[in-house]
Structures are given as structure tokens and as C-alpha cells.
Design a protein around this motif. Structure first.
Motif, short mmCIF file in Angstrom:
data_model
loop_
_atom_site.label_atom_id
_atom_site.label_comp_id
_atom_site.label_asym_id
_atom_site.label_seq_id
_atom_site.Cartn_x
_atom_site.Cartn_y
_atom_site.Cartn_z
N LYS A 85 -73.92 17.01 108.10
CA LYS A 85 -73.84 15.91 109.07
C LYS A 85 -74.04 14.54 108.40
O LYS A 85 -73.64 13.51 108.95
N SER A 86 -74.63 14.53 107.22
CA SER A 86 -74.90 13.25 106.52
C SER A 86 -73.74 12.79 105.65
O SER A 86 -73.78 11.70 105.08
N LEU A 87 -72.70 13.62 105.55
CA LEU A 87 -71.61 13.29 104.63
C LEU A 87 -70.80 12.10 105.16
O LEU A 87 -70.47 12.02 106.34
N GLY A 88 -70.48 11.19 104.25
CA GLY A 88 -69.61 10.07 104.58
C GLY A 88 -68.36 10.09 103.74
O GLY A 88 -68.23 10.89 102.80
N ARG A 89 -67.43 9.22 104.06
CA ARG A 89 -66.19 9.12 103.28
C ARG A 89 -66.50 8.87 101.81
O ARG A 89 -67.35 8.04 101.48
N GLU A 90 -65.78 9.58 100.96
CA GLU A 90 -65.81 9.44 99.51
C GLU A 90 -67.10 9.93 98.87
O GLU A 90 -67.33 9.71 97.68
N PHE A 91 -67.98 10.62 99.62
CA PHE A 91 -69.09 11.32 98.99
C PHE A 91 -68.50 12.34 98.01
O PHE A 91 -67.49 12.99 98.29
N VAL A 92 -69.14 12.49 96.86
CA VAL A 92 -68.74 13.51 95.89
C VAL A 92 -69.63 14.73 96.11
O VAL A 92 -70.87 14.63 96.03
N ILE A 93 -69.01 15.87 96.42
CA ILE A 93 -69.79 17.05 96.78
C ILE A 93 -69.29 18.29 96.05
O ILE A 93 -68.17 18.31 95.53
N GLN A 94 -70.15 19.30 96.05
CA GLN A 94 -69.79 20.63 95.58
C GLN A 94 -70.13 21.62 96.68
O GLN A 94 -71.19 21.49 97.32
#
Length: 583
Positions: free
Chosen positions: A64-73
Motif C-alpha cells: 500500500k505504500s508503493l508509489g510511482r517509480e519505486f524500485v522494488i523486488q
């Protein structure tokens, strides 16, 4: 391991596979009990699904905390997608996420990272590293790589050897302005950045390398346009023991190879046109032959008819615009206003409508009868339903104006189709051109170009009529490559420098290294350089080169991303002997 797969490769056959993916968050859709995230990397997009019933609560909260252009795995299982998306290759599947790691949070980008972005050109240039994430720019850079790879393969298979030449060289007075680099170790002296590796590739021929190429950066400190940059890339080539025909055949082959490999287009015919013919028929030396509208010179049929504008003109010339007799007076007035703009500079324009039954209606009916206008139609090749547009004035200026009008009409009428390719060789350029400002002849290409042997006798009596062993390859109205057979004899090179206004001392000072090399057995040689940026843009269906360069400059020659050029510290200036320290 950050990823087991890229975001563009998973398919329905991968269902139930355990995968690890990494990338940037394109977008997120939160329905409360279920979250979908589009994960993007260079290779494509994979949809992730976080499901309250199947995903741990801590992972859901983090999602739910993810925003645009976050880098994730993420780690998870490939499952079949209920609502399939036929617009992307991975549209049949999604990944049910079990583990989520935020590798790097991101601020909200200054424009949307999507194909149709809301970012203007200036803001995208400032944040170019974000712009590169967008498919249009990313795909342009990948396309450039593909073209360069094909060039290397083709030339290497013909025994060309790639050799690097220096970037710090000596400034020379011919051509465009040099970018200069002060030498700290040699106070008061300067290197120049190369406008091309011209003399070095000739020295490689003296050295026996026989076939050389290089995909190389070049630099010119000149006024900029949409298709120009202060630094640009050339496919630079040179061959020994060849004649002009050998070079034309090799690089016709390269162009055919690129069109076949990139677009699966086969082109057999590469027409050849002399410089004089190109100027007479199209008004410029890089004509677009995808459409007609060849020039018709009307002096003999339009002058001496009591129309003073034409009678006073050095040249009266027209084109037949197909199907344009239906243009309204407002549309024709719009064209007249267009040619009268300062960028074109015509003082006016005459028109003739070719109506049915051999009837003509013109803006100069009071001076010319139907028989006169029929001759105009014959000269310009106009048919019933066409519109003849006529300009007059000084020959060279008027040809340039009509050429600009022809190209504008080609664009407006959809005749310059980006998926249609029409190559053309322009040959027999003038060796020299007169410069009014310096009141002397300059080399049209460069001072190492060989004159045609049959024109040598004109060098002393009529140097402007001497033709060069030079050639340009034109594609869709753009010069994509040019070259020449070089002078390989010291005495001939010295004579050329003399006709260009060099004293023997100046020639020795500037180019003594090359003339000295010729004394040790220089073979006959010649070459050609393609402009890679422009070639890639045209093959990619564009005429501006900026999107095919990773980090381009703007129209003022500035890199607005890193804010260059910039001032440097006064201590550095002191070290370079360029300024005194501030008191």
C-alpha cells in the motif's frame, strides 16, 4: 539474486513457476482487499497481484505504500490472469506476490513515465534519465544499438578493421569552428577536438591498414538545428587501392544491408545525379526523390512578355503541384505568405491553375495568354488538375526558395512517407566554392579531396568549374553520408593548398605531417563517413536526431541536465594560463 526473470519474458507456459522480479513501479491500483502493481524494466511490464486472502498482511501493508517509480523486488508465483491484456506480451499472466522488498523509494517524478507523457521537451531534457525509462526513448536507443551492430557486422565481414584515432588533435583553419582544449602542460597552447578523423584515417592508409572504419564521436562548434548537435557520431571509413566506383558499391551494399535487416525492405536501384542536375531539378544537393515536382525553368517562355518582375529576373522557375488546382484563393494566399516569410525570403509568387479542356487561370492573366500558359505547363510537366507555382529572382536564391516550398508541400500532402526509402548518390560536386566574406575559394568538402583529372587544367584559369571526385549518399532528402577520393601525392596536395590561399609555410605548419607521410609511399585511397545519428533517425522514421541520442544538447548547445557548459574555478583558469587570479 535480484531477479530470475525480466518483466517482459513470462508467458502462460510459466504458470506455477516461482520467480523473482525487480524493476520500477509503473502504476498501482489499490482496491483495499486487492492491489495490482505494474512492474516495469527495460524488457517490459509484468502485473503483480497482492491478495488479502493469499498474501501476508505485512506484505499487503508494504504494498500500500508503493508509489510511482519505486524500485522494488518481489518473489512470488506465476498464475493465470483472469482479465487478460492482449496489448502486452505478458498479458496472460500475473505474479502472486509472497515477498516484497523496497530497494529504493522514489519521489513523484516531474512528468509521467508513460509513452504519451505530460512532460514538455524542456523538462524531459532536464530529467533525461527519467525520459529514458519511457518506451519511445528507450526503443530509439535500442534501435540505434541494432543499427550500429549491423554496421559493424557488415564492415567486419568485408575485412574492415576498427581502429581508434585521437580525440586531442591539432586545430586546423578549414571547415567549421573547432572546440579547443587548453593544455596545462604546454601553457598557451591548445588541442582541438576532431571534426572528423580525416587526416588520421589517411595516415592509416599510408600505414597499410587498407580498410579502416570507426564509429566515432566528432565535434563542431557551429550553429545548431533540430538535426545537428555539437557532438555527433560518424561511421567513418577509408579504403586503399580503390576508385570511386568501389566505394559507391561498398556503401550501397551497407545501405541495402541495413534496410533489409532493419525493415526487410529490398532496394536495388540507387540512382546517380550530378550536383548540377540536383541543383537545377530540385534546388538543393540532397533532394528527396520520393515524390516529383521537379523544377521547370521558364525563362525562355515567361520573359519578354511585358511582365517586368520576370523580365528582370536571372531565373524564372516553377513546379507543378499534383491535384492542387482545386486550392482556394485563401489556400494559395497562405502559400504566398509562407514563401514570403523571412526564413524563405521570396518577394512573391505567381500561380497557374490547370483547369479542364486545356484552360488555364493565373494570377498574371493580363500579361500571358492561354498559349503562353500552356508552354509553362509543358515545361513544368503540369497536367489537368495541377497547380503551377512560380518564383523568380537571383538564380541560387530562387532555387533555394522553391526547394523549401517543394519540401513544405511534400510534407503537407503526405508525400514524404517515413516508411518509404529512396536513396540517391549525388556526384561531381564542385571542388571549390567562393566565399564572399573572405573573398577567396574554400574547399567545398575539405582540402584533401582530389579534383577530377580531366578538370585539372582549369585550376589556374577557372577554379570554380573544377569538379571533385566527391560523392554524397542522400536518403529521403537528407545527406546521410559523404566522402571523396583523396589526394595521395605531395605535389598535388601542395598545389591544392596554394589554390586555397595557404602559403607554403602555412601549409607545412598545419599539414606538414600529412604531406611528409605522402613521401613514404601513399597508396591511392578514398573514403566516406555516414552520420550515424541522422541515419538512425531516418531509418527510425524521424528527421530529428535528439531522441536517438542518450544525452543530447538543446538548441543552444547546452546540456540542461548537468548544466553544461559552465564556468570553472579561477584556480583552474590559472593552471591553464587563461586568467590571472582574482585579487
Amino acid at each position: 539474486m535480484y531477479r530470475s526473470n525480466t518483466n517482459g519474458e513470462l508467458r502462460i507456459s510459466d504458470v506455477n513457476k516461482e520467480v523473482t522480479l525487480s524493476g520500477w513501479v509503473q502504476k498501482s491500483r489499490d482496491k483495499g482487499f486487492m492491489i495490482w502493481v505494474d512492474l516495469r524494466d527495460r524488457y517490459g511490464i509484468t502485473q503483480l497481484i497482492f491478495d488479502e486472502a493469499r498474501t501476508e498482511s505485512s506484505v499487503m501493508e508494504l504494498a500500500k505504500s508503493l508509489g510511482r517509480e519505486f524500485v522494488i523486488q518481489v518473489k512470488g508465483t506465476v498464475i493465470e490472469r483472469e482479465s487478460k491484456n492482449s496489448n502486452i506480451p505478458t498479458g496472460d499472466i500475473e505474479v502472486l506476490v509472497k515477498e516484497l522488498t523496497i530497494l529504493n523509494a522514489a519521489q513523484l517524478p516531474p512528468f509521467t513515465i508513460e509513452d504519451d507523457t505530460d512532460g514538455g521537451e524542456d523538462i524531459r531534457m532536464k530529467y533525461r534519465y527519467l525520459d529514458i525509462r519511457r518506451n519511445p526513448v528507450k526503443n530509439s536507443l535500442l534501435f540505434r544499438h541494432k543499427v550500429a551492430q549491423q554496421v559493424r557486422n557488415y564492415l567486419s565481414n568485408l575485412d574492415f578493421c576498427e581502429v581508434e584515432t585521437p580525440y586531442l588533435i591539432k586545430s586546423t583553419p578549414e571547415g567549421a569552428r573547432d572546440f579547443v582544449v587548453p593544455s596545462r602542460m604546454n601553457p598557451g597552447q591548445f588541442y582541438a577536438l576532431p571534426q572528423s578523423p580525416q587526416t588520421f584515417k589517411q595516415l592509416l592508409m599510408v600505414g597499410g591498414m587498407d580498410r579502416y572504419f570507426q564509429i566515432v564521436k566528432c565535434f563542431r562548434d557551429e550553429d545548431l538545428r533540430a538535426d545537428r548537435q555539437p557532438e555527433f557520431t560518424q561511421i567513418d571509413c577509408e579504403m586503399a587501392f580503390i576508385e570511386q566506383e568501389d566505394i559507391l558499391n561498398v556503401f550501397e551494399g551497407l545501405t541495402r544491408h541495413l534496410l533489409k535487416e532493419i525493415h526487410n525492405i529490398e532496394i536495388e536501384k540507387f540512382p546517380r545525379m550530378t550536383f548540377d542536375e540536383a541543383m537545377r531539378s530540385y534546388g538543393n544537393d540532397k533532394p528527396d526523390i520520393r515524390f516529383g515536382m521537379k523544377f521547370g525553368e521558364l525563362n525562355t517562355v515567361a520573359q519578354h512578355k511585358d511582365f517586368p518582375v520576370f523580365n528582370a529576373a536571372e531565373l524564372v522557375v516553377g513546379i507543378a503541384v499534383p491535384g492542387a488546382a482545386s486550392y482556394t484563393r485563401k489556400e494559395i494566399d497562405g502559400l504566398i505568405d509562407w514563401v514570403k516569410r523571412p526564413q524563405v525570403g521570396a518577394s512573391g509568387m505567381v500561380y497557374v491553375k490547370c483547369e479542364g479542356n486545356g484552360q488555364y487561370k493565373s494570377s498574371v492573366d493580363k500579361f500571358y495568354d492561354q498559349e503562353d500558359l500552356a508552354k509553362w505547363a509543358e515545361v513544368t510537366g503540369a497536367k489537368e488538375g495541377d497547380l503551377i507555382l512560380v518564383l523568380s529572382g537571383p538564380a541560387n536564391k530562387t532555387r533555394g526558395q522553391l526547394s523549401a516550398l517543394r519540401m513544405e508541400l511534400g510534407n503537407r500532402m503526405g508525400l514524404r512517407k517515413p516508411d518509404e526509402f529512396a536513396p540517391l548518390w549525388v556526384i561531381d560536386f564542385p571542388l571549390l566554392e567562393w566565399d564572399e566574406e573572405s573573398e577567396r575559394f574554400h574547399a567545398m568538402h575539405h582540402p584533401f579531396t582530389s579534383p577530377k583529372p580531366e578538370d585539372m587544367h582549369l585550376l589556374d584559369t577557372d577554379p570554380g568549374k573544377v569538379r571533385a571526385n566527391a560523392y554524397d549518399l542522400v536518403l529521403n532528402g537528407n545527406e546521410i553520408g559523404g566522402g571523396s577520393i583523396r589526394i595521395h601525392d605531395k605535389e598535388m596536395q601542395a598545389l591544392m593548398f596554394k589554390h586555397l590561399g595557404f602559403t607554403p609555410e602555412q601549409a607545412q605548419d598545419q599539414f606538414g605531417f600529412l604531406m611528409n607521410a605522402f613521401q613514404y609511399g601513399a597508396p591511392p585511397h578514398g573514403g566516406l563517413a555516414f552520420g550515424l545519428d541522422r541515419l538512425v533517425a531516418i531509418l527510425g522514421g524521424q528527421e530529428t536526431i535528439r531522441d536517438f541520442i542518450a544525452f543530447p544538447k538543446n538548441n543552444s548547445g547546452r546540456d540542461v541536465m548537468i548544466d553544461a557548459p559552465a564556468t570553472i574555478d579561477n584556480v583552474q583558469l590559472q593552471e591553464l594560463s587563461l586568467a590571472l587570479a582574482k585579487k
